[in-house]
Design an enzyme around this catalytic site. Structure first.
Site, short mmCIF file in Angstrom:
data_model
loop_
_atom_site.label_atom_id
_atom_site.label_comp_id
_atom_site.label_asym_id
_atom_site.label_seq_id
_atom_site.Cartn_x
_atom_site.Cartn_y
_atom_site.Cartn_z
N ASP A 91 0.86 -1.18 0.00
CA ASP A 91 0.00 0.00 0.00
C ASP A 91 0.90 1.24 0.00
OD1 ASP A 91 -1.73 2.09 0.54
OD2 ASP A 91 -2.90 0.98 2.03
N HIS A 92 0.90 1.96 -1.11
CA HIS A 92 1.83 3.09 -1.26
C HIS A 92 1.45 4.29 -0.40
CE1 HIS A 92 5.39 4.52 -2.93
NE2 HIS A 92 5.08 4.63 -4.21
#
Length: 466
Positions: free
Chosen positions: A436-437
């Site tokens: 999850d950036h």
């Protein structure tokens, strides 16, 4: 002269405690006229998260099954009536409206499907949907049972007066002939564990007692469900429900909520494969303990997470905060006949290699049997999906909702590889890490993936880095 009297007790579809409102009855293990005992599994139900065996909380004789196998039933709806001995007879049946009135005047007591005792609270029900099968006629509510002298206090009990234990633990105690009321609990909040039951059995017998396999209950004979019929074009429509429906919703939510980034790396795992063979042949992790490449991949990832704990996190949208998790609950994606599920090993980061192997073996076996509980699938923090077992080299895995990263472990193949300046055949695999950036930047994700690969290339680092 005394006469035995019976009262009808209604057992309602329990609440799993995770916001689910209905469950499908998969199989009945009893039929009208059968005797049942407190804690006996009477049916198996499937929620949107898992298939769960359902124990009944009282002793008596089955009077009626209100729904057939295959019916979807709302939580709080009565599914079975049991005639219980030793209680005052139930009054004559009144009109349904009159019978329902007092139930709304005070909180309703509801049994918990996966948990440790009943809870009391008001119930909000949506309109009941029809299932194509008529329910049995309503049974008049039973009159309160005559007071019974309480048993001597022992282990902590839940609100229903029963010792706190999961259904599998109750079954184990029954197989070993152990009274749970006499067992000293060591689990959280006074919950009795499998180890507590074995300890009680050892004390009673003067030696360690192994669990005895009890014969499985025979399901009630019933008509096989009709298979979907193709239309004129040969198309077949299959209803999406249960685990498959929940998985579909979760994947869509994850894919369109968390910005995914995936990185890949090829790894020479020749030394790891040699270590797997050595551990299998030596049995040094323990008798009967299953050793596989996935075990070493899991340990490598856990070691990398220990070196970079920021990746063991989740995103709190409401609070706009990053939650750094205290324990690493390692999820293992498992393909089952009911769909993809992701049970997790609680606090996997604190386990030794031997302990991790045992936990992984139990997790896989439970998933294969379709007995994974909702509790075992909640609270995960990072996941591994082993696509290599299908002969697939790699993929771009979608995050399990609420987690920051997922590692795909590809097939191990013999490939030409430059080793010590020469091109030689080596055992090679591909790892893919999606993250999850929002909370994991490229540097952190790259370090975790690189460390996992480095450990698998040189497994001795499990010792120096662990």
């Amino acid at each position: 002269m005394t006469t035995d009297v019976h009262a009808l007790r209604e057992f309602k579809m329990p609440d799993v405690g995770e916001g689910l409102t209905e469950a499908e009855i998969l199989t009945w293990y009893v039929k009208p006229g059968d005797a049942v005992t407190d804690g006996q599994v009477v049916c198996e139900v499937e929620t949107a998260k898992a298939a769960v065996e359902l124990p009944i909380p009282f002793t008596g004789v089955v009077e009626a099954l209100h729904f057939p196998a295959g019916a979807t039933v709302d939580v709080g709806t009565s599914i079975i009536a049991v005639a219980v001995a030793g209680a005052a007879p139930a009054p004559a049946a009144a009109a349904p409206a009159a019978a329902a009135a007092p139930a709304e005047a005070e909180p309703e007591r509801r049994e918990v499907l996966v948990g440790y005792g009943p809870r009391t609270g008001s119930v909000q029900r949506r309109a009941r949907r029809t299932n194509g099968a008529a329910a049995a006629a309503p049974v008049a509510p039973a009159a309160p049972a005559a007071p019974v002298a309480p048993a001597a206090p022992a282990a902590p009990v839940g609100a229903g007066g029963r010792p706190l234990a999961k259904p599998p633990v109750r079954k184990l105690a029954k197989d070993l002939g152990i009274d749970l009321r006499a067992v000293v609990p060591t689990g959280p909040d006074g919950v009795i564990t499998r180890e507590d039951v074995h300890a009680a059995a050892s004390t009673a017998a003067g030696a360690v007692v192994e669990p005895v396999a009890a014969p499985a209950a025979e399901p009630v004979a019933e008509a096989a469900p009709a298979l979907p019929v193709p239309n004129a074009a040969g198309d077949v429509r299959v209803p999406v429900k249960g685990v498959r429906k929940a998985t579909a919703q979760a994947m869509v939510a994850s894919a369109f909520t968390a910005p995914h980034v995936t990185e890949f790396v090829q790894v020479d795992v020749t030394r790891t494969m040699k270590l797997v063979r050595r551990l299998k042949e030596s049995g040094e992790l323990g008798a009967g303990v299953r050793v596989s490449p996935l075990l070493l991949v899991a340990k490598a990832l856990l070691t990398a997470v220990k070196r970079h704990p920021e990746i063991n996190a989740s995103w709190d949208e409401a609070a706009q905060e990053i939650v750094l998790r205290g324990a690493v609950n390692l999820g293992i994606a498992a393909a089952t006949p009911r769909g993809l599920i992701v049970p997790n090993i609680k606090d996997a980061g604190s386990r030794t290699l031997s302990q991790l192997a045992v936990a992984l073996g139990e997790l896989v076996e439970t998933a294969r049997q379709g007995k994974t509980s909702p509790a075992d699938m909640s609270g995960g923090s990072i996941t591994i999906t082993n696509v290599g077992v299908f002969g697939v080299d790699t993929g771009t895995p979608i995050l399990n909702p609420g987690e920051a990263a997922i590692l795909a472990f590809g097939a191990v193949r013999e490939l030409p590889w430059v080793h010590k300046g020469k091109v030689v055949p080596r055992q090679v695999t591909t790892l893919a890490l999606s993250f999850d950036h929002r909370l994991v930047d490229g540097e952190l994700g790259s370090k975790v993936l690189a460390d996992t690969a480095a450990i698998l290339e040189h497994p001795k680092r499990l010792i120096t880095w662990g």
